[in-house]
Design an enzyme around this catalytic site. Structure first.
Site, PDB file in Angstrom:
ATOM      1  CE  LYS A 112       8.685   2.305  -9.847  1.00 32.08           C
ATOM      2  NZ  LYS A 112       8.426   2.284 -11.249  1.00 32.08           N
ATOM      3  CD  GLU A 197      10.981   0.114 -12.416  1.00 29.77           C
ATOM      4  OE1 GLU A 197      11.683   0.709 -11.584  1.00 29.77           O
ATOM      5  OE2 GLU A 197      10.086   0.690 -13.052  1.00 29.77           O
ATOM      6  CE  LYS A 212       4.531   1.209 -10.756  1.00 29.66           C
ATOM      7  NZ  LYS A 212       4.670   0.726 -12.137  1.00 29.66           N
TER       8      LYS A 212
HETATM    9  N1  HSE Z   1       8.710  -0.219 -14.973  1.00 29.04           N
HETATM   10  C1  HSE Z   1       7.476   0.461 -14.733  1.00 29.04           C
HETATM   11  C2  HSE Z   1       6.439  -0.111 -15.709  1.00 29.04           C
HETATM   12  C3  HSE Z   1       7.661   1.948 -14.931  1.00 29.04           C
HETATM   13  O1  HSE Z   1       6.788  -0.868 -16.625  1.00 29.04           O
HETATM   14  O2  HSE Z   1       5.259   0.175 -15.542  1.00 29.04           O
HETATM   15  C4  HSE Z   1       6.627   2.791 -14.296  1.00 29.04           C
HETATM   16  O3  HSE Z   1       6.561   2.615 -12.914  1.00 29.04           O
END
Ligand code: HSE
Length: 443
Positions: A112, A197, A212
């Site tokens: 992303k 992340e 996103k």
């Molecule tokens: N860190 C992201 C979340 C993972 O918690 O949605 C998926 O992109």
């Protein structure tokens, strides 16, 4: 006579990254090989995969796959038709994707940040080379939201979209709402669940959701990817108290990514938001993701599912691989465009600064308990043309002399609200900053 599938040679995949999503992709491609071949019209085989550490235990069986620590050997391998980038982050993913395209390979990526920050150049390079770059897994994991907006809603003028597109934040806010837990306490648990992340500030400060949202807005409105223009505010300032007050007023607090077309331009914003509890999206809990897309013809549509995890994300990666395989033989000019709109038709609509955006507001003030305080506050709001939808006054918290006042406003332009809040904060009877959370009815 041999059928068409048996005469076409298998398509060869080179995987960059064999972690959670890479392992899930190997598993899904292997387990469902028969069904996938029936859909794609060709067999699909993983010929090579790179990983940082080849000794690490894997969640998949890698028999028959050439394993290497040298990612460049995958993007330069003449046997590889499609490079699947599942490393994440910008470095070395960006250089590897460009090198793969330079070498004539189609690319599937779940990255992303890479698409939000460098997608414009990546798609330009892919067009120059007549190649595809597919990125369904980059937004909301297993939910096929890119395909839904780009293809399923192609007959609509998209008016707005709003999504819960970070599972970590949704898990934290759900725990705060269900169990009255504090933010810091839940964050540690969320990290343990493996959805966060590598740097969890990307989740809790809204950056991951902004990556996103950048992608969703681009394919919804036919505008370039513009991550730097997204207004971003995370959830680290939300307290269990605000979650409880919001509930008392009939609202849930969610971290939303919102993109809306208005007369003056496009709103692009990620921030905690009060949503009426009767909305379906307000009831999307835990790590689940959901996106509402409002098209002028179809009305509101809702897409719900797992936003992360090995096999849900692999579901999107494999769907992209099947898409690329299906279109391998079609003329590049006639494929579905990367950003949904034809490259020459991408419009540079203005993105509105947050001060020009109109939303309703939740305001929480800490006030002295004496006559006239509320009158002063409401006069300031009235002077700015801000009308009040609801107001509640709570008992002072344990040991405190001041009491919390919670106000819900009707829609107001943010710069007007900023002025009003500054005047309220200057009142001698009000202490500390006014807590403010934006509110959307999503009606
Ligand atoms: N860190 C992201 C979340 C993972 O918690 O949605 C998926 O992109």
């Amino acid at each position: 006579m041999a059928d068409r599938e048996s005469v076409l040679k298998p398509v060869s995949i080179g995987l960059l990254g064999l972690g959670t999503v890479g392992g899930g992709t190997v598993r899904v491609l292997t387990r469902n090989a028969g069904e996938i071949t029936r859909r794609a019209g060709r067999a699909i085989q993983i010929v090579a995969a790179s990983a940082r550490d080849l000794e690490r235990p894997r969640i998949c069986d890698t028999d028959g796959i050439r394993l290497t620590t040298d990612s460049r050997s995958i993007v330069t391998d003449p046997a590889v038709d499609i490079v699947v980038e599942l490393i994440g982050g910008l470095d070395p993913a960006r250089a590897l994707v460009f090198e793969a395209l330079e070498n004539g390979k189609h690319v599937v990526t779940a990255n992303k940040m890479l698409i939000a920050l460098h997608g414009n150049e990546i798609f330009a390079k892919a067009r120059e080379k007549g190649l595809m770059v597919a990125f369904e897994a980059a937004v909301a994991g297993g939910i096929p939201i890119i395909k839904a907006i780009r293809e399923g809603l192609a007959g609509n003028k998209v008016e707005w979209l709003a999504g819960i597109i970070n599972g970590t934040c949704n898990f934290i806010l759900t725990e705060m709402w269900e169990k009255g837990r504090d933010f810091a306490d839940v964050l540690a648990e969320a990290q343990g669940l493996g959805y966060a992340e590598a740097d969890p500030t990307f989740d809790v400060e809204g950056i991951d959701a902004a990556h996103k949202l950048t992608i969703l807005a681009s394919i919804a409105f036919g505008i370039p990817l513009q991550f730097d223009k997204v207004y971003v505010e995370g959830i680290s300032g939300i307290t269990a108290l605000d979650v409880a007050y919001a509930e008392a007023l009939g609202y849930r607090i969610k971290l939303l990514g919102i993109a809306r077309r208005s007369l003056e331009g496009i709103e692009l914003r990620v921030h905690p938001t009060l949503i009426p509890e009767r909305r379906l999206i307000a009831n999307v809990n835990g790590v689940m993701n959901a996106i509402v897309v409002k098209g002028d013809a179809v009305g509101p549509t809702l897409y719900y599912g797992a936003g992360a995890g090995a096999e849900p994300t692999a579901s999107s990666v494999v769907a992209d691989i099947v898409d690329v395989v299906r279109t391998l033989t079609s003329d590049p000019e006639n494929r579905v465009p990367h950003l949904a709109f034809q490259p020459g038709a991408i419009a540079d609509l203005p993105i509105l600064p947050i001060s020009e955006v109109e939303t309703a507001y939740y305001l929480r003030l800490s006030a002295e308990d004496r006559p006239g305080v509320l009158a002063d506050v409401t006069r300031i709001l009235a002077n700015h043309g801000i009308s009040i939808e609801a107001i509640i006054q709570k008992e002072p918290l344990n040991g405190e002399s001041r009491l919390p006042i919670i106000l819900l406003t009707h829609k107001v332009r943010e710069r007007e609200l900023n002025d009003a809040v500054a005047q309220i904060e200057a009142l001698a009877t009000i202490s500390g900053p006014v807590k403010r959370i934006r509110m959307e009815t999503l009606g």
